[in-house]
Design a protein around this motif. Structure first.
Motif, short mmCIF file in Angstrom:
data_model
loop_
_atom_site.label_atom_id
_atom_site.label_comp_id
_atom_site.label_asym_id
_atom_site.label_seq_id
_atom_site.Cartn_x
_atom_site.Cartn_y
_atom_site.Cartn_z
N TYR A 20 -42.20 64.60 -28.69
CA TYR A 20 -41.89 64.05 -30.02
C TYR A 20 -43.04 63.17 -30.49
N ARG A 30 -39.34 64.89 -23.42
CA ARG A 30 -38.94 65.10 -24.81
C ARG A 30 -39.57 64.03 -25.71
N ASP A 31 -39.50 62.77 -25.22
CA ASP A 31 -40.10 61.69 -26.02
C ASP A 31 -41.61 61.88 -26.16
N ARG A 62 -45.98 65.37 -31.49
CA ARG A 62 -45.76 66.03 -32.77
C ARG A 62 -45.94 65.04 -33.92
N LYS A 63 -45.43 63.82 -33.74
CA LYS A 63 -45.59 62.80 -34.78
C LYS A 63 -47.07 62.44 -34.95
#
Length: 126
Positions: A118, A114-115, A121-122
């Motif tokens: 994330y 998940r990290d 995406r960032k």
């Protein structure tokens, strides 16, 4: 005549006394003659009594050994059962700890994934 009558009574008395004395002497003689047989019977009874006592002691010893054996076997079975129960409990605890460790590892991998998503995406947004 008078003396003849007294003699009859006296004769009867003396005969009676002689008969009593003869019976007493016969009793004493029989008692003396029976003494060895009496001693032998008494010795035989003593031997029989001792044999009975020895057999009784042997039966009690065998019974005590049997009871001791039964108690020992029961204790061994109890110890074996407790060891089996302890081994099963330990195996269950190890399996539970392994399952918990897998769950924690899976959770850590999910969080890491998940990290990473994330962070990607960032990075695309920036």
């Amino acid at each position: 005549m008078k003396n003849a009558r007294n003699n009859e009574v006296a004769d009867r008395r003396s005969s009676s006394a002689e008969a009593k004395a003869a019976l007493l002497n016969a009793y004493r003689a029989a008692k003396t003659a029976a003494e060895p047989a009496k001693i032998a019977r008494q010795a035989e009874r003593t031997v029989i009594s001792n044999a009975h006592e020895e057999r009784r002691v042997e039966r009690e010893r065998v019974k005590l050994e049997e009871q001791t054996r039964i108690v020992t076997e029961a204790a061994e079975r109890q110890a074996a059962a407790e060891a089996v129960i302890a081994a099963e409990t330990e195996a269950r605890e190890r399996a539970e700890k392994a399952r918990i460790a897998r769950v924690v590892d899976d959770e850590a991998l999910r969080k890491a994934e998940r990290d990473r998503r994330y962070a990607n995406r960032k990075a695309r947004q920036a």
